[in-house]
Design an enzyme around this catalytic site. Structure first.
Site: not given
Ligand SMILES: [Zn+2]
Ligand SMILES: *[C@@H]1O[C@H](CO)[C@@H](O)[C@H](O)[C@H]1NC(C)=O
Ligand SMILES: *[C@@H]1O[C@H](CO)[C@@H](O)[C@H](O)[C@H]1NC(C)=O
Length: 379
Positions: A110, A136, A138, A148, A161, A242-243
């Site tokens: 992911h 991590h 995005h 995001e 993040h 957000t996941t």
């Molecule tokens: Zn994140």
């Protein structure tokens, strides 16, 4: 004359301000050592599971929290944020890691995440203390951005993040479901002219973890280099992971200053990783969620220009007299007057001293006196 004095006193005030900031950092170091007895947190966050970004509109079917009313990310509308002067600068401690401390970097299908030791902590800016767990990213693809959060509808190229959990909980697993469990620091990544050496510490290893579930150990580095220099300007709101499982446990900080990485680095980020066999790992961002009446706070005034233009050199003192005075200006003037008085006394002293000892002055002595006077003039 008075403008020159004002400038000198402003410079002096700035120097004093820097000295003050230095002592705050010393206090940080103490906190850093105080956190060493903490247990090493296990990685959590976007775990290995069956959800995907293709079916992000249906996450709520398997994970009820994803349909909640305090979800993340959001669009930050700067005309609607509420200026909150009590939002203090974010303070980080323990973020500079030695190269002999190895960190796990993993492609979990992911995202790419980096495990962080619990000795890294947020020690200021939040009401409580938070310990780091992982960071991590995005991102989008070669054809579009992938942050995001968005600001006034604008999506940035990518977003980092840094996930922390409240030290009042024993582990991130315990904290992740609590309303005050997590603090995530978010920053936007944009393409700039230079290679970013801090991001390179992560990006140069991506080709070793191209496939899902691959991991590599990377040398420690200054993790704070991945975040903006300016930790004073940020947005704050209550939101969620957000996941999936989308727990509504995150106190978000989204920085106003963005990070720059080179075009080549951004290409590496959006093309290097794969998941599910050979699918490119791209566009791993969730769309903005409804605010449902939530407030977004700002640590700074978003509606007014953040810097007042300085008077230009062509301004005369009469024009300057019309500009409004602020407490800082009053202080600067006071300082300037004090400085002028000291300088004047000093010059008088030299003048007196010289006329008294004119015949006795050696060339070296007058040189010394000249040097001192020149220093005063250019300070
Ligand atoms: Zn994140
Ligand atoms: C976030 O939630 C806490 C607890 O309910 C509340 O005290 C705080 O004011 C909220 N913050 C914002 C920015 O709404
Ligand atoms: C930073 O704040 C300014 C002023 O409100 C705004 O115009 C800009 O879009 C913000 N940028 C980010 C990345 O938050």
């Amino acid at each position: 004359m008075s403008r020159a004095v004002l400038r000198v006193s402003l410079l002096l005030l700035a120097a004093l301000g820097r000295a003050g900031a230095g002592s705050e950092q010393d206090q940080d170091q103490e906190h850093e050592h105080g956190g060493e007895d903490s247990p090493h947190p296990r990685q959590k966050g976007p775990g290995r599971s069956h959800w995907s970004y293709e079916d992000k509109d249906h996450w709520g079917m398997d994970y009820v929290n994803c349909d909640g009313t305090a979800q993340s990310p959001i669009n930050i509308d700067t005309s609607k944020t509420i200026f909150s002067p009590q939002l203090r600068p974010i303070q980080l401690s323990g973020y500079s890691l030695p190269a002999n401390e190895k960190l796990r970097l993993k492609n979990n299908g992911h995202t790419v995440f980096l495990d962080l030791p619990g000795s890294l902590a947020i020690t200021g800016g939040y009401a409580q203390q938070y310990r780091a767990a992982q960071l991590h990213l995005h991102w989008g693809s070669q054809s579009g951005p992938g942050s995001e959060h968005t600001v006034n509808g604008h999506r940035f190229a990518a977003e980092i993040h840094v996930v922390h959990y409240n030290t009042k909980y024993a582990s991130i697993q315990e904290a992740i479901k609590q309303p005050d469990g997590l603090a995530v620091l978010g920053a936007f990544l944009e393409v700039g002219p230079r290679e970013n050496p801090y991001y390179q510490e992560i990006l140069e290893h991506l080709y070793n973890i191209e496939r899902e579930d691959e991991e590599v150990l990377v040398p420690g580095f200054n993790i704070a280099g991945l975040l903006p220099d300016n930790l004073k300007l940020y947005f704050h709101y209550n939101g969620s992971l957000t996941t999936p499982p989308c727990y509504q446990s995150v106190k978000w900080t989204v920085f106003n200053q963005t990070m720059m990485i080179s075009n080549a680095q951004m290409s590496m980020l959006v093309t290097a990783l794969k998941y599910d066999g050979s699918e490119p790992l791209q566009n791993n961002y969730r769309l903005a969620q409804d605010l449902h009446g939530r407030q977004v706070l700002a640590s700074f005034q978003t509606t007014l220009p953040s810097t007042k233009p300085l008077p230009s050199d062509s301004d005369d003192s009469a024009a300057a007299g019309h500009s409004s005075f602020h407490p800082g200006d009053v202080l600067a003037v006071l300082f300037g007057v004090l400085f002028a008085a000291t300088a004047l006394a000093f010059l008088l002293y030299i003048y007196k001293h010289r006329s008294q000892n004119a015949r006795l002055d050696s060339p070296t002595k007058s040189k010394v006196i000249y040097t001192a006077a020149a220093t005063e003039n250019t300070a």
